[in-house]
Write a protein that holds these residues in place. Structure first.
Motif, mmCIF file in Angstrom:
data_model
loop_
_atom_site.group_PDB
_atom_site.id
_atom_site.type_symbol
_atom_site.label_atom_id
_atom_site.label_comp_id
_atom_site.label_asym_id
_atom_site.label_seq_id
_atom_site.Cartn_x
_atom_site.Cartn_y
_atom_site.Cartn_z
ATOM 1 N N UNK A 1 0.831 -1.208 0.000
ATOM 2 C CA UNK A 1 0.000 0.000 0.000
ATOM 3 C C UNK A 1 0.861 1.252 0.000
ATOM 4 N N UNK A 2 1.999 1.191 0.703
ATOM 5 C CA UNK A 2 2.927 2.326 0.684
ATOM 6 C C UNK A 2 3.609 2.443 -0.674
ATOM 7 N N UNK A 3 4.061 1.316 -1.218
ATOM 8 C CA UNK A 3 4.788 1.336 -2.489
ATOM 9 C C UNK A 3 3.903 1.800 -3.633
ATOM 10 N N UNK A 4 2.617 1.426 -3.609
ATOM 11 C CA UNK A 4 1.731 1.783 -4.713
ATOM 12 C C UNK A 4 1.500 3.287 -4.819
ATOM 13 N N UNK A 5 1.757 4.003 -3.740
ATOM 14 C CA UNK A 5 1.570 5.456 -3.754
ATOM 15 C C UNK A 5 2.721 6.179 -4.455
ATOM 16 N N UNK A 6 3.793 5.451 -4.710
ATOM 17 C CA UNK A 6 5.007 6.099 -5.218
ATOM 18 C C UNK A 6 5.103 6.105 -6.733
ATOM 19 N N UNK A 7 4.244 5.345 -7.416
ATOM 20 C CA UNK A 7 4.344 5.276 -8.872
ATOM 21 C C UNK A 7 3.009 5.573 -9.533
ATOM 22 N N UNK A 8 3.093 6.214 -10.693
ATOM 23 C CA UNK A 8 1.909 6.471 -11.523
ATOM 24 C C UNK A 8 1.641 5.288 -12.436
ATOM 25 N N UNK A 9 2.702 4.698 -12.949
ATOM 26 C CA UNK A 9 2.578 3.552 -13.855
ATOM 27 C C UNK A 9 3.901 2.795 -13.847
ATOM 28 N N UNK A 10 3.855 1.576 -14.339
ATOM 29 C CA UNK A 10 5.057 0.742 -14.440
ATOM 30 C C UNK A 10 5.242 0.328 -15.896
ATOM 31 N N UNK A 11 6.493 0.345 -16.345
ATOM 32 C CA UNK A 11 6.842 -0.114 -17.690
ATOM 33 C C UNK A 11 7.829 -1.270 -17.546
#
Length: 423
Positions: A326-336
């Motif tokens: 939940x913390x990590x998901x706040x740090x990125x807009x998208x993943x490539x």
């Protein structure tokens, strides 16, 4: 041989029925699939990869992969079967076929795109050799009869005792979230948009603009999102996946060894030319992929898995992983994610289409890039159905003079993985 789980632990506790943590590779062949030849090809392939012929078991409070001598399942349906279930013979890997499609499903904690590509390379060799009655070159393909080196088996993370201490986490601002802040509707319709681009033409475009495939696709996605949401307060930050094998000096390892670098589309970059933006992104990648930096990330990951082993119950471990994610998901807009050129050797001439699917974590968008048979395929994997991001990305391609083919739109269907705490 029994394998104690370590690198696989966090991925195991990440998986849910809504977002099964697995890799699904879909290969559309030139001709209809011959089921008997595919059966023989799968059997030969799995003989070469005994470390994937395993069953999840719990012994003395710890999960292990035990040898599983049951046949690996092939189903006549693109839906697939639940992994780690009676339907899959309790394997964490399975195959499907339908018309001219072959599909591989494998637990992402057991391997990553690099490892799965090796399995596909072997499978295509055996299948195409018999299906088309040809003698394909064996060079660069793992085949039955090879001596399987120890380096393929050993977990290079758990065996490393000299990893540098992780850096103290620098406070990173929240990234723009496409659902909660950008206002996209969360309709829980997991959707995949697939786009094809000529490899030759796109590589020429990269050379002209100081780019590389992963960084350039990340940049074009950043620009597309920025134009959609110009007033967004939070940073547009793309996580670009990185193969950790190089830093670990473990090129043959089969485990899931994926880290990431953070590419921030900073305000001061927005008025720069495309080539200067690409240079900035490449510099970010270069700095963050220095060996010590990658190893520090691995050390952090190793610490989390070590902490999970200290907990006695699955529920405790699930709680820790859920909190971290939940913390990590706040740090990125998208993943490539770009595994690199597939290089399926002479078998590529029999491939018409290739897709790599997996679950986008949280609300984030995931773009999986494949390079097979002379073209890039971009699979936009979304937890929502709206085409707004894809449309903006296609507009970026148009404005850059890049010719593309929007191939199709599908439901993002991934089979479930049955786990002990969900049974």
């Amino acid at each position: 041989m029994e394998q104690k789980l370590f690198t696989e632990l966090r991925p195991l506790y990440v998986t849910t029925k809504e977002s099964p943590n697995e890799i699904r590779i879909r290969i559309r062949m030139r001709d209809l699939i011959d089921p008997e030849i595919l059966r023989r090809a799968v059997d030969m392939t799995m003989k070469r990869y005994p470390y994937f012929c395993v069953e999840l078991q719990k012994k003395e409070g710890r999960y292990v992969f035990a040898e599983n001598h049951r046949p690996v399942v092939i189903t006549d349906s693109l839906h697939g079967v639940d992994l780690n279930s009676e339907d899959s013979n309790y394997h964490m890997i399975a195959f499907c076929r339908k018309d001219n499609w072959i599909v591989l499903d494998v637990f992402h904690g057991m391997t990553d795109g690099t490892g799965a590509y090796e399995v596909v390379r072997t499978l295509l060799y055996y299948y195409c050799s018999e299906r088309y009655n040809v003698k394909l070159k064996e060079e660069g393909i793992r085949l039955v009869g090879d001596e399987i080196p120890e380096e393929e088996w050993i977990d290079p993370v758990v065996s490393r005792t000299d990893l540098p201490s992780p850096k103290q986490n620098e406070l990173m601002s929240d990234a723009l979230n496409l659902i909660t802040e950008a206002g996209l509707k969360e309709d829980h319709c997991h959707t995949v948009y697939s786009i094809a681009i000529s490899e030759t033409e796109f590589m020429r475009f990269n050379l002209d603009n100081d780019g590389s495939p992963g960084t350039m696709f990340s940049l074009l996605l950043s620009r597309a999102i920025a134009k959609l949401f110009p007033e967004a307060g939070n940073t547009i930050r793309i996580a670009l996946c990185v193969n950790q094998r190089k830093a670990l000096h473990a090129p043959l390892a089969h485990q899931s060894l994926v880290g990431g670098v953070m590419l921030e589309y900073k305000d001061k970059m927005r008025d720069c030319s495309l080539d200067k933006q690409a240079t900035a992104y490449r510099e970010m990648v270069f700095a963050q992929t220095q060996e010590d930096n990658v190893l520090m990330g691995i050390a952090s990951f190793k610490g989390i898995n070590g902490m999970l082993l200290t907990k006695e119950s699955d529920q405790e471990r699930l709680g820790i992983v859920s909190y971290i994610n939940s913390l990590a998901s706040k740090l990125t807009t998208a993943t490539v994610s770009y595994v690199g050129k597939a290089d399926y050797k002479e078998a590529e001439q029999y491939i018409r289409d290739f897709r790599l699917w997996t679950s986008p974590m949280g609300n984030n968008l995931l773009v999986e890039i494949s390079a097979v048979n002379g073209r890039f395929t971009l699979d936009f994997l979304q937890s929502f159905s709206s085409p707004v991001i894809v449309n903006s990305f296609l507009k970026e391609l148009d404005e850059s003079g890049i010719i593309y083919d929007l191939q199709d739109v599908n439901e993002l269907e991934l089979p479930n993985i049955q786990l002990p705490w969900t049974m």
